[in-house]
Write a protein that holds these residues in place. Sequence first.
Motif, PDB file in Angstrom:
ATOM      1  N   CYS B 122       0.851  -1.183   0.000  1.00 31.03           N
ATOM      2  CA  CYS B 122       0.000   0.000   0.000  1.00 31.03           C
ATOM      3  C   CYS B 122       0.888   1.234   0.000  1.00 31.03           C
ATOM      4  CB  CYS B 122      -0.883  -0.034   1.239  1.00 31.03           C
ATOM      5  SG  CYS B 122      -1.882   1.425   1.420  1.00 31.03           S
ATOM      6  N   VAL B 123       0.536   2.190  -0.849  1.00 35.30           N
ATOM      7  CA  VAL B 123       1.320   3.429  -0.896  1.00 35.30           C
ATOM      8  C   VAL B 123       0.560   4.543  -0.195  1.00 35.30           C
ATOM      9  CG1 VAL B 123       2.317   5.122  -2.438  1.00 35.30           C
ATOM     10  CG2 VAL B 123       2.410   2.730  -3.025  1.00 35.30           C
ATOM     11  N   SER B 166       8.374   7.012  -2.165  1.00 36.61           N
ATOM     12  CA  SER B 166       8.376   7.700  -0.865  1.00 36.61           C
ATOM     13  C   SER B 166       7.205   8.664  -0.822  1.00 36.61           C
ATOM     14  CB  SER B 166       9.695   8.434  -0.645  1.00 36.61           C
ATOM     15  OG  SER B 166       9.736   9.564  -1.471  1.00 36.61           O
ATOM     16  N   VAL B 167       6.584   8.724   0.342  1.00 34.62           N
ATOM     17  CA  VAL B 167       5.396   9.573   0.503  1.00 34.62           C
ATOM     18  C   VAL B 167       5.734  10.670   1.490  1.00 34.62           C
ATOM     19  CG1 VAL B 167       2.997   9.603   1.185  1.00 34.62           C
ATOM     20  CG2 VAL B 167       3.956   7.582   0.112  1.00 34.62           C
ATOM     21  N   GLN B 168       5.553  11.932   1.048  1.00 39.57           N
ATOM     22  CA  GLN B 168       5.764  13.052   1.981  1.00 39.57           C
ATOM     23  C   GLN B 168       4.517  13.889   1.973  1.00 39.57           C
ATOM     24  OE1 GLN B 168       9.137  14.048  -0.035  1.00 39.57           O
ATOM     25  NE2 GLN B 168      10.530  13.137   1.430  1.00 39.57           N
ATOM     26  N   GLY B 169       3.752  13.733   3.012  1.00 43.51           N
ATOM     27  CA  GLY B 169       2.501  14.493   3.061  1.00 43.51           C
ATOM     28  C   GLY B 169       1.587  14.016   1.969  1.00 43.51           C
ATOM     29  N   ALA B 176      12.740   6.362 -10.249  1.00 41.83           N
ATOM     30  CA  ALA B 176      13.063   5.501 -11.395  1.00 41.83           C
ATOM     31  C   ALA B 176      14.174   4.539 -11.001  1.00 41.83           C
ATOM     32  CB  ALA B 176      13.507   6.358 -12.576  1.00 41.83           C
ATOM     33  N   LEU B 177      14.417   3.573 -11.848  1.00 44.85           N
ATOM     34  CA  LEU B 177      15.385   2.538 -11.508  1.00 44.85           C
ATOM     35  C   LEU B 177      16.779   3.104 -11.349  1.00 44.85           C
ATOM     36  CD1 LEU B 177      14.179  -0.283 -13.892  1.00 44.85           C
ATOM     37  CD2 LEU B 177      13.979  -0.215 -11.437  1.00 44.85           C
ATOM     38  N   PRO B 182      15.738  -0.573  -6.802  1.00 43.27           N
ATOM     39  CA  PRO B 182      14.391  -1.101  -6.572  1.00 43.27           C
ATOM     40  C   PRO B 182      14.362  -2.003  -5.353  1.00 43.27           C
ATOM     41  CG  PRO B 182      15.373  -2.128  -8.485  1.00 43.27           C
ATOM     42  CD  PRO B 182      16.311  -1.058  -8.058  1.00 43.27           C
ATOM     43  N   VAL B 183      13.180  -2.151  -4.818  1.00 42.44           N
ATOM     44  CA  VAL B 183      12.995  -2.797  -3.518  1.00 42.44           C
ATOM     45  C   VAL B 183      12.359  -4.167  -3.709  1.00 42.44           C
ATOM     46  CG1 VAL B 183      11.524  -2.632  -1.487  1.00 42.44           C
ATOM     47  CG2 VAL B 183      12.778  -0.641  -2.283  1.00 42.44           C
TER      48      VAL B 183
END
Lengths: 277, 438
Positions: B122-123, B166-169, B176-177, B182-183
Amino acid sequence: MHCWIMAASPISSSGPRVARTMLGQVVLPGEELLLPDSAGPGTEGSAEQTLRLGAVVRPRTRVVCGPGLRRCGDRLLVTKCGRLRHKEPSGGGSGGGGGGVYWVDSQQKRYVPVKGDHVIGIVTAKSGDLFKVDVGGSEPASLSYLAFEGATKRNRPNVQVGDLIYGQFVVANKDMEPEMVCIDSNGRANGMGVIGQDGLLFKVTLGLIRKLLAPDCEIIQEIGKLYPLEIVFGMNGRIWVKARTIQQTLILANVLEACEHMTTEQRKQIFSRLSES
Amino acid sequence: MKETPLSNCERRFLLRAIEEKKRLDGRQTYDYRNIKISFGTDYGCCIVELGKTRVLGQVSCELVSPKLNRATEGILFFNLELSQMAAPAFEPGRQSDLLVKLNRLLERCLRNSKCIDTESLCVVAGEKVWQIRVDLHLLNHDGNIIDAASIAAIVALCHFRRPDVSVQGDEITLYALEERDPVPLSIHHMPICISFAFFQQGTYLLVDPNEREERVMDGLLVIAMNKHREICTIQSSGGIMLLQDQVLRCSKIAGVKVAEITELILKALENDKRVRKEGGKFGFAESIANQRITAFKMEKAPVDTSDVEEKAEEIIAEADPPSEAVSKPVLWTPGTAQIGEGIESSWGDLEEEEEEEEGGSDEVTILDSVKMETEDPSAGNHISDDAPIVLSDSEEDEIIILEPGENPKKTRTQANSKPEKVSSKKAVRKKKKKKPAN
């Protein structure tokens, strides 16, 4: 088949080559081969120029075109990739006629029915007085119940669905459904008919079958020395083998399948190991 | 194509062989065939070979909005396809039963066992989640598709790397790669399916049946297990009745087999990771061996290519220049014209000239309706047609209007030779304006 293609002559050589010089070499579909005129060995060099379509001078030799070759005007056109082979006519030539047979040794797994081939088929359906036999081609072949030795309308052969049949084609072309029979032209079975109950059926490539069926095949002689066995080769790539025990049958089946890719020494090693155990 | 029917002879032989505990390829009752795992250059791509059965697996991901009733979970999607090259019996319309059964089994094995942590996909809750899609293709069918497919699926999932987010606010940044590594996916455990084939009403049992054995079997039992000996899925098909201790025995065998296979998978993943880190070559080209027929090989004859270029040039130089097929238009009546006589086309030659022209001069030669200019000979060309009457000033099209006229002379020059002055040149072409990129 993996062909290692080498240019034996420079690419810019002119036109088609004489068939006799290409024996044993790899030919590709689309190549044209010239037949040597039989006017005499001295004029062989100039034979290429004298061949003309519709010319009054016709090649004296009658050459038979085998599989992989097609006649195209006065030349032979190659339709399959493989090695070019030639066989001289036996005897002193029949009345100055035959010039031998040319063919291309190619390798494939899929079978195309050819008239006169002996094949192993599996009966898939019985309808009235006709059996439908699967031979590995695009269509099942039809086999009449009267085409067995000693079969009459009252005396029907004992053939069930799922049985193995060894027969030969009487009709096999690309336009019609193939037809097979289990008797030869004299009305005798000659080894054809229903194949016995036990034993194992397996599939190999067509090239291996032809190699095994060649006269004086070493592999068959060596196998024969190992165990007593019964073996039937079908030109459609199917082999039926039966030995005394299941273990022996399995060994034979695996050895025959592996023979395709083994060199002579490896084969001899395996056979010697088997005959010891 | 219809499948080759199984003859009575083969069936009888196989059953008798199984009674004597013999298998066609010499394996023991509980033996698996050779498993070979190879990875492609992309993350998430792998080919698993179980004997001759081959499955290709590919994992891909996408950002989508989540399902309404599962707002904080990612979406998993599995798809197994039976390619037509796998067996002659597989045709586009004909394989539905087997296909549905295999897909269903695969889904139960991988989705219901919760081997992948969907919460980690989930993002932004309720808005953006990762959708992971696993596509499996069967490339060759030699029995036991489900085992090979489940191994391919789990290996591809373990091998896959998704882009970092990454989520900021309120801002989501998808790297990009090249920006961030990549994870990998978060995988709890690796469920693997093990198949057991039963013969003679459950009397005899074989593990990992190959294609012939599958044809004569009475029933199939599939147990999906992970290395912690947890059963993820169990399915029995074929309608045979199994005793309790038979099923227990099968589960014990499955436990052993899964442990072996999991070790193999981990080793393969390790290997691939190491090769990539060290900068060595990876991908299918390296790991899938060239399958050569090594016996009866003809020797490679060396081909001497040292003077091919010179020879080619000689041949070209000595060859006659292409015949002067003039594409002279003949106007029979107003409105109909004929160009050429239906012999081999000389369009190729015209194009050659055009290119030479355009390369030669960048100027636009604008022709007046009445004036006919001789063309600039420095380009080394010439032209053939009659005097065109330019109708429009548009510089995009080349418009050539034909009028019945005398024979134009067309001379041909070779590309490198000096341009000749052509005498009766009725110049005519309006050239396209070459707009150089500024």
